[in-house]
Design a protein around this motif. Structure first.
Motif, PDB file in Angstrom:
ATOM      1  N   ALA A   1      18.229 -19.226  81.858  1.00 18.92           N
ATOM      2  CA  ALA A   1      18.451 -19.961  80.608  1.00 18.92           C
ATOM      3  C   ALA A   1      17.293 -19.725  79.643  1.00 18.92           C
ATOM      4  CB  ALA A   1      18.607 -21.449  80.899  1.00 18.92           C
ATOM      5  N   MET A   2      16.091 -19.609  80.192  1.00 15.78           N
ATOM      6  CA  MET A   2      14.913 -19.345  79.353  1.00 15.78           C
ATOM      7  C   MET A   2      15.098 -17.998  78.632  1.00 15.78           C
ATOM      8  SD  MET A   2      11.135 -19.479  80.991  1.00 15.78           S
ATOM      9  CE  MET A   2       9.692 -19.813  80.020  1.00 15.78           C
ATOM     10  N   GLU A   3      15.537 -16.998  79.370  1.00 13.99           N
ATOM     11  CA  GLU A   3      15.784 -15.686  78.770  1.00 13.99           C
ATOM     12  C   GLU A   3      16.946 -15.755  77.789  1.00 13.99           C
ATOM     13  OE1 GLU A   3      15.974 -12.340  81.357  1.00 13.99           O
ATOM     14  OE2 GLU A   3      13.834 -12.521  81.791  1.00 13.99           O
ATOM     15  N   CYS A   4      17.996 -16.474  78.168  1.00 19.55           N
ATOM     16  CA  CYS A   4      19.169 -16.615  77.290  1.00 19.55           C
ATOM     17  C   CYS A   4      18.724 -17.222  75.956  1.00 19.55           C
ATOM     18  CB  CYS A   4      20.209 -17.504  77.990  1.00 19.55           C
ATOM     19  SG  CYS A   4      21.644 -17.888  76.995  1.00 19.55           S
ATOM     20  N   ALA A   5      17.873 -18.248  76.007  1.00 16.34           N
ATOM     21  CA  ALA A   5      17.407 -18.912  74.788  1.00 16.34           C
ATOM     22  C   ALA A   5      16.559 -17.962  73.951  1.00 16.34           C
ATOM     23  CB  ALA A   5      16.595 -20.149  75.160  1.00 16.34           C
ATOM     24  N   LEU A   6      15.559 -17.358  74.570  1.00 15.18           N
ATOM     25  CA  LEU A   6      14.623 -16.534  73.795  1.00 15.18           C
ATOM     26  C   LEU A   6      15.280 -15.253  73.280  1.00 15.18           C
ATOM     27  CD1 LEU A   6      11.464 -17.104  76.000  1.00 15.18           C
ATOM     28  CD2 LEU A   6      11.672 -17.710  73.582  1.00 15.18           C
TER      29      LEU A   6
ATOM     30  N   GLY B   1      11.010 -25.260  58.483  1.00 18.23           N
ATOM     31  CA  GLY B   1      12.080 -24.259  58.550  1.00 18.23           C
ATOM     32  C   GLY B   1      12.087 -23.454  59.830  1.00 18.23           C
ATOM     33  N   CYS B   2      11.735 -24.098  60.955  1.00 18.06           N
ATOM     34  CA  CYS B   2      11.785 -23.331  62.205  1.00 18.06           C
ATOM     35  C   CYS B   2      12.646 -24.052  63.243  1.00 18.06           C
ATOM     36  CB  CYS B   2      10.368 -23.026  62.680  1.00 18.06           C
ATOM     37  SG  CYS B   2       9.687 -24.034  63.953  1.00 18.06           S
ATOM     38  N   LEU B   3      13.158 -23.291  64.189  1.00 18.04           N
ATOM     39  CA  LEU B   3      13.977 -23.871  65.258  1.00 18.04           C
ATOM     40  C   LEU B   3      13.072 -24.407  66.352  1.00 18.04           C
ATOM     41  CD1 LEU B   3      16.710 -21.070  65.722  1.00 18.04           C
ATOM     42  CD2 LEU B   3      16.959 -23.243  64.496  1.00 18.04           C
ATOM     43  N   LEU B   4      13.500 -25.509  66.973  1.00 14.57           N
ATOM     44  CA  LEU B   4      12.731 -26.079  68.091  1.00 14.57           C
ATOM     45  C   LEU B   4      13.450 -25.777  69.399  1.00 14.57           C
ATOM     46  CD1 LEU B   4      10.478 -27.801  69.314  1.00 14.57           C
ATOM     47  CD2 LEU B   4      11.826 -29.843  68.761  1.00 14.57           C
ATOM     48  N   LEU B   5      12.758 -25.060  70.275  1.00 15.88           N
ATOM     49  CA  LEU B   5      13.287 -24.694  71.603  1.00 15.88           C
ATOM     50  C   LEU B   5      12.506 -25.473  72.652  1.00 15.88           C
ATOM     51  CD1 LEU B   5      14.497 -22.944  73.897  1.00 15.88           C
ATOM     52  CD2 LEU B   5      12.988 -21.103  73.202  1.00 15.88           C
ATOM     53  N   VAL B   6      13.224 -26.250  73.458  1.00 14.37           N
ATOM     54  CA  VAL B   6      12.551 -27.084  74.471  1.00 14.37           C
ATOM     55  C   VAL B   6      13.040 -26.719  75.866  1.00 14.37           C
ATOM     56  CG1 VAL B   6      12.244 -29.457  75.299  1.00 14.37           C
ATOM     57  CG2 VAL B   6      12.122 -28.991  72.855  1.00 14.37           C
ATOM     58  N   ASP B   7      12.087 -26.519  76.775  1.00 10.00           N
ATOM     59  CA  ASP B   7      12.369 -26.281  78.195  1.00 10.00           C
ATOM     60  C   ASP B   7      12.326 -27.642  78.896  1.00 10.00           C
ATOM     61  OD1 ASP B   7      11.641 -26.122  80.989  1.00 10.00           O
ATOM     62  OD2 ASP B   7      11.062 -24.031  80.713  1.00 10.00           O
ATOM     63  N   CYS B   8      13.476 -28.053  79.463  1.00 10.11           N
ATOM     64  CA  CYS B   8      13.467 -29.324  80.206  1.00 10.11           C
ATOM     65  C   CYS B   8      13.900 -29.074  81.655  1.00 10.11           C
ATOM     66  CB  CYS B   8      14.322 -30.382  79.511  1.00 10.11           C
ATOM     67  SG  CYS B   8      16.094 -30.080  79.504  1.00 10.11           S
ATOM     68  N   VAL B   9      13.543 -27.878  82.168  1.00  8.00           N
ATOM     69  CA  VAL B   9      13.939 -27.527  83.536  1.00  8.00           C
ATOM     70  C   VAL B   9      13.430 -28.569  84.539  1.00  8.00           C
ATOM     71  CG1 VAL B   9      13.622 -25.821  85.377  1.00  8.00           C
ATOM     72  CG2 VAL B   9      14.141 -25.052  83.068  1.00  8.00           C
ATOM     73  N   ALA B  10      12.190 -29.014  84.358  1.00  7.27           N
ATOM     74  CA  ALA B  10      11.607 -29.920  85.344  1.00  7.27           C
ATOM     75  C   ALA B  10      11.729 -31.390  84.947  1.00  7.27           C
ATOM     76  CB  ALA B  10      10.141 -29.563  85.567  1.00  7.27           C
ATOM     77  N   SER B  11      12.304 -31.671  83.764  1.00  9.34           N
ATOM     78  CA  SER B  11      12.307 -33.073  83.309  1.00  9.34           C
ATOM     79  C   SER B  11      13.703 -33.666  83.125  1.00  9.34           C
ATOM     80  CB  SER B  11      11.540 -33.194  81.991  1.00  9.34           C
ATOM     81  OG  SER B  11      12.063 -32.297  81.021  1.00  9.34           O
ATOM     82  N   MET B  12      14.722 -32.821  82.886  1.00 11.85           N
ATOM     83  CA  MET B  12      16.079 -33.346  82.637  1.00 11.85           C
ATOM     84  C   MET B  12      16.547 -34.222  83.796  1.00 11.85           C
ATOM     85  SD  MET B  12      19.114 -33.783  81.370  1.00 11.85           S
ATOM     86  CE  MET B  12      18.420 -33.388  79.792  1.00 11.85           C
TER      87      MET B  12
ATOM     88  N   ILE C   1      22.638 -25.119  79.172  1.00  7.35           N
ATOM     89  CA  ILE C   1      21.949 -24.751  77.918  1.00  7.35           C
ATOM     90  C   ILE C   1      22.800 -25.191  76.740  1.00  7.35           C
ATOM     91  CG2 ILE C   1      22.939 -22.390  77.831  1.00  7.35           C
ATOM     92  CD1 ILE C   1      20.120 -21.469  76.833  1.00  7.35           C
ATOM     93  N   SER C   2      22.148 -25.527  75.635  1.00  7.40           N
ATOM     94  CA  SER C   2      22.895 -25.946  74.450  1.00  7.40           C
ATOM     95  C   SER C   2      22.182 -25.465  73.186  1.00  7.40           C
ATOM     96  CB  SER C   2      23.014 -27.477  74.451  1.00  7.40           C
ATOM     97  OG  SER C   2      23.723 -27.912  73.318  1.00  7.40           O
ATOM     98  N   PHE C   3      22.973 -25.064  72.191  1.00  4.98           N
ATOM     99  CA  PHE C   3      22.439 -24.569  70.916  1.00  4.98           C
ATOM    100  C   PHE C   3      22.993 -25.444  69.790  1.00  4.98           C
ATOM    101  CE2 PHE C   3      22.696 -20.977  73.807  1.00  4.98           C
ATOM    102  CZ  PHE C   3      21.483 -20.315  73.625  1.00  4.98           C
ATOM    103  N   SER C   4      22.134 -25.891  68.898  1.00  4.80           N
ATOM    104  CA  SER C   4      22.586 -26.714  67.761  1.00  4.80           C
ATOM    105  C   SER C   4      23.333 -25.834  66.759  1.00  4.80           C
ATOM    106  CB  SER C   4      21.371 -27.355  67.075  1.00  4.80           C
ATOM    107  OG  SER C   4      20.629 -26.355  66.387  1.00  4.80           O
ATOM    108  N   PRO C   5      24.139 -26.460  65.871  1.00  4.17           N
ATOM    109  CA  PRO C   5      24.799 -25.679  64.811  1.00  4.17           C
ATOM    110  C   PRO C   5      23.765 -24.932  63.967  1.00  4.17           C
ATOM    111  CG  PRO C   5      25.687 -27.904  64.881  1.00  4.17           C
ATOM    112  CD  PRO C   5      24.519 -27.883  65.828  1.00  4.17           C
ATOM    113  N   ARG C   6      22.592 -25.546  63.789  1.00  3.57           N
ATOM    114  CA  ARG C   6      21.524 -24.903  63.020  1.00  3.57           C
ATOM    115  C   ARG C   6      21.061 -23.614  63.708  1.00  3.57           C
ATOM    116  NH1 ARG C   6      16.133 -26.448  63.016  1.00  3.57           N
ATOM    117  NH2 ARG C   6      15.051 -26.030  61.052  1.00  3.57           N
ATOM    118  N   ALA C   7      20.904 -23.677  65.039  1.00  5.77           N
ATOM    119  CA  ALA C   7      20.499 -22.482  65.785  1.00  5.77           C
ATOM    120  C   ALA C   7      21.584 -21.410  65.666  1.00  5.77           C
ATOM    121  CB  ALA C   7      20.251 -22.832  67.247  1.00  5.77           C
TER     122      ALA C   7
END
Ligand SMILES: Cc1ncc(COP(=O)(O)O)c(C=O)c1O
Length: 241
Positions: A83-88, A175-186, A218-224
């Motif tokens: 998912a980390m790779e998918c996001a980046l 004007g930037c996207l926020l990407l958060v890793d919650c692998v260990a916290s969700m 994994i989830s992407f906002s409409p903005r992303a």
């Protein structure tokens, strides 16, 4: 005479037995019986109608867990790294600016991946056990003007849970996207993707969620999503979705 040049190994004659172990690290974690039993269901084909219902239920479940209305919400087959790779890889093109908050190995890894994509990586660093104030983040956003900012919510290498309040707003402001890793916290700490202004969020099944490894929500906002289509210019403009 047998045509097999590799003989059957003795281990294939033994029944498979996994021992019971108590696992107290961030993951893999012990899986409750109810979830283990779900894995004993029959296999069905990927085009069977029930499969579409299952996929849709998985999406609803992730939307609930992430507290998001994002349509682009699914599970990738793989561990948290997938998912980390998918996001980046979806969010960055060579030459895009990225700001990575590094306070442990997961920030280091994100920065390493982004560099391999060819992004222009800037980091802010805190010593192990530390985290960042919103003021420090604001200064870095204003200095580097990145297209994307990466932050690990649960930095499992140090045990730090990073506060998220206000960071989504700062990213929007710059004007930037926020990407958060919650692998260990969700599942272990409150997280509200939409309310907290997170654009890309991912986790892994085998940590606090207590499921077997191999699935990464994994989830992407409409903005992303809009940025993926348009490129990284003008993320401050209204998203027409
Ligand atoms: C914060 C964080 N991100 C990403 C990962 C990578 O997840 P996985 O080991 O499932 O690939 C981990 C694993 O420990 C993690 O703790």
């Amino acid at each position: 005479m047998s045509s097999l040049s590799v003989p059957k190994p003795a281990c294939l004659n033994k029944p498979f037995v996994a021992p019971h172990r108590f696992m107290f690290g961030p993951g893999p974690s012990n899986v409750p019986q109810r979830i283990l039993e779900a894995g004993a269901n029959p296999i069905i084909g990927h085009m069977h109608p029930e499969m579409f219902e299952i996929m849709s239920d998985i999406k609803s479940g992730i939307q609930y867990a992430f507290q998001t209305q994002n349509n682009l919400t699914f599970a990738v087959s793989g561990t948290g790294h997938t998912a980390m790779e998918c996001a980046l890889f979806n969010a960055l093109e060579p030459g895009d600016g990225v700001l990575v908050a590094v306070n442990g190995i997961w920030g280091e890894r994100a920065s390493d991946m982004a560099e391999r994509i060819g992004a222009k990586v800037n980091t802010i660093s805190a010593p192990p056990g530390g985290c960042f104030t919103n003021d420090e983040i604001k200064k870095a956003l204003s200095k580097h003007r990145p297209a994307l900012m990466f932050l690990a919510h649960g930095e499992s290498s140090t045990g730090v849970l990073h506060p998220l309040g206000g960071i989504g707003d700062l990213c929007r402001q710059y004007g930037c996207l926020l990407l958060v890793d919650c692998v260990a916290s969700m599942g272990g700490a409150p997280l509200y993707m939409d309310k907290q202004g997170i654009d890309i969020l991912y986790t892994g099944s085998q940590k606090v969620l207590n499921a077997p490894p191999g699935s990464a929500p994994i989830s992407f906002s409409p903005r992303a999503w809009w940025v993926f289509i348009q490129g990284h210019q003008n993320t401050t403009t209204a998203v027409p979705i």
